[in-house]
Design a protein around this motif. Sequence first.
Motif, PDB file in Angstrom:
ATOM      1  N   THR A   1      25.351  98.162  -1.183  1.00 59.07           N
ATOM      2  CA  THR A   1      25.444  96.819  -1.751  1.00 59.07           C
ATOM      3  C   THR A   1      25.913  95.797  -0.726  1.00 59.07           C
ATOM      4  O   THR A   1      25.590  94.602  -0.842  1.00 59.07           O
ATOM      5  N   LYS A   2      26.673  96.253   0.276  1.00 59.25           N
ATOM      6  CA  LYS A   2      27.161  95.322   1.295  1.00 59.25           C
ATOM      7  C   LYS A   2      26.136  95.084   2.395  1.00 59.25           C
ATOM      8  O   LYS A   2      26.194  94.072   3.078  1.00 59.25           O
ATOM      9  N   SER A   3      25.208  96.042   2.584  1.00 58.90           N
ATOM     10  CA  SER A   3      24.244  95.882   3.660  1.00 58.90           C
ATOM     11  C   SER A   3      22.919  95.401   3.074  1.00 58.90           C
ATOM     12  O   SER A   3      22.159  96.172   2.502  1.00 58.90           O
ATOM     13  N   GLY A   4      22.693  94.099   3.185  1.00 61.64           N
ATOM     14  CA  GLY A   4      21.427  93.522   2.739  1.00 61.64           C
ATOM     15  C   GLY A   4      21.252  93.462   1.235  1.00 61.64           C
ATOM     16  O   GLY A   4      20.129  93.370   0.754  1.00 61.64           O
ATOM     17  N   GLN A   5      22.352  93.538   0.489  1.00 58.28           N
ATOM     18  CA  GLN A   5      22.277  93.464  -0.974  1.00 58.28           C
ATOM     19  C   GLN A   5      21.312  94.517  -1.535  1.00 58.28           C
ATOM     20  O   GLN A   5      20.513  94.234  -2.437  1.00 58.28           O
ATOM     21  N   GLN A   6      21.396  95.742  -1.020  1.00 54.38           N
ATOM     22  CA  GLN A   6      20.481  96.803  -1.446  1.00 54.38           C
ATOM     23  C   GLN A   6      20.960  97.457  -2.747  1.00 54.38           C
ATOM     24  O   GLN A   6      21.247  98.654  -2.813  1.00 54.38           O
ATOM     25  N   TRP A   7      20.996  96.646  -3.798  1.00 51.64           N
ATOM     26  CA  TRP A   7      21.387  97.165  -5.105  1.00 51.64           C
ATOM     27  C   TRP A   7      20.413  98.218  -5.633  1.00 51.64           C
ATOM     28  O   TRP A   7      20.850  99.188  -6.277  1.00 51.64           O
ATOM     29  N   PRO A   8      19.096  98.098  -5.404  1.00 55.18           N
ATOM     30  CA  PRO A   8      18.187  99.156  -5.889  1.00 55.18           C
ATOM     31  C   PRO A   8      18.498 100.524  -5.278  1.00 55.18           C
ATOM     32  O   PRO A   8      18.444 101.540  -5.983  1.00 55.18           O
ATOM     33  N   ARG A   9      18.807 100.575  -3.991  1.00 57.74           N
ATOM     34  CA  ARG A   9      19.144 101.857  -3.379  1.00 57.74           C
ATOM     35  C   ARG A   9      20.478 102.378  -3.897  1.00 57.74           C
ATOM     36  O   ARG A   9      20.661 103.584  -4.075  1.00 57.74           O
ATOM     37  N   ALA A  10      21.411 101.470  -4.132  1.00 54.86           N
ATOM     38  CA  ALA A  10      22.677 101.883  -4.745  1.00 54.86           C
ATOM     39  C   ALA A  10      22.442 102.451  -6.142  1.00 54.86           C
ATOM     40  O   ALA A  10      23.113 103.403  -6.558  1.00 54.86           O
ATOM     41  N   ALA A  11      21.471 101.868  -6.861  1.00 53.75           N
ATOM     42  CA  ALA A  11      21.134 102.379  -8.187  1.00 53.75           C
ATOM     43  C   ALA A  11      20.586 103.793  -8.116  1.00 53.75           C
ATOM     44  O   ALA A  11      20.862 104.628  -8.986  1.00 53.75           O
ATOM     45  N   VAL A  12      19.809 104.088  -7.078  1.00 53.30           N
ATOM     46  CA  VAL A  12      19.285 105.446  -6.901  1.00 53.30           C
ATOM     47  C   VAL A  12      20.431 106.439  -6.738  1.00 53.30           C
ATOM     48  O   VAL A  12      20.447 107.506  -7.365  1.00 53.30           O
TER      49      VAL A  12
END
Length: 281
Positions: A244-255
């Motif tokens: 979530t901190k690197s590039g706002q990668q919320w989808p990958r965090a969701a995975v």
Amino acid sequence: MTKRPTLFSLILSMPLLIWQLVFFLFPLLFLVAISFWTVRNFQMQPDLSFGNWERVLTRGVFWDAYFRTMVLATAAAAITSIIAFPASYAISFKMGEKAKRWMVFILIIPFFTSYLVRVYSLQVFLSDAGIVNAAFGYLGLGPFPMLNNAFGIIVGMITLTLPLVILLQTFSLNFVNRDLIEAAHNLRCGRLRTVFAVIVPSAKVGLVIAALFAFILSFGDFVSPLYLGGGNPPTLSIMITDFTKSGQQWPRAAVVAIMMIITLLTAAFAAITYAYKERGK
């Protein structure tokens, strides 16, 4: 013959159903949905892409964090259960009713304070110049590294789960049939053998559920791996914040979050199946 639920009972169950839908099912479905979204220019955009799943699940760093988290949570649950059992046994079988009430109250007190505050206090005890190493120093030993490693993480997880595990084990042991224990003693069964042959099997459901709660809380713990383990190498909870901190990668965090949920549901189903297996027979 089973009774059909009445309209009144259905109405009474509606608040619970609404609560589960609003605060569990809908967020879970939204979490699954955003795992297929894409991020462009630091903004999430609705999409149907398996790129996030492929990017996360094909990276060795994810599986390293996954198995590291699994091992730490399993070790913490096992150690906590073993440490808690003598205390639970003493409370259930050696204390009177008034003493039991006081012990339950004392075990609830840790929940009055923030877990983060307790972890910060552990840093004072476990640091190289802390209280524990100072005590070892008087004996001519140490200092031993207790922070920024697996030992510190497990100590923090035990701090989180131990009061709850003792409470759950105590409640389970309270329902053990005392007549079975007397019968074992009449058959010249020793104290230790009575514990493992009579008490533990009789309280198996509660003991397994207590260990399951310890595993669930430890598996999702973020505070101990970060503040007592140093955050590197990461666990799954730390990996979520990193995404979530690197590039706002919320989808990958969701995975990552979905993989954690699947793991916990599988562990819960396996534990409950094992706990009730003998009763089912």
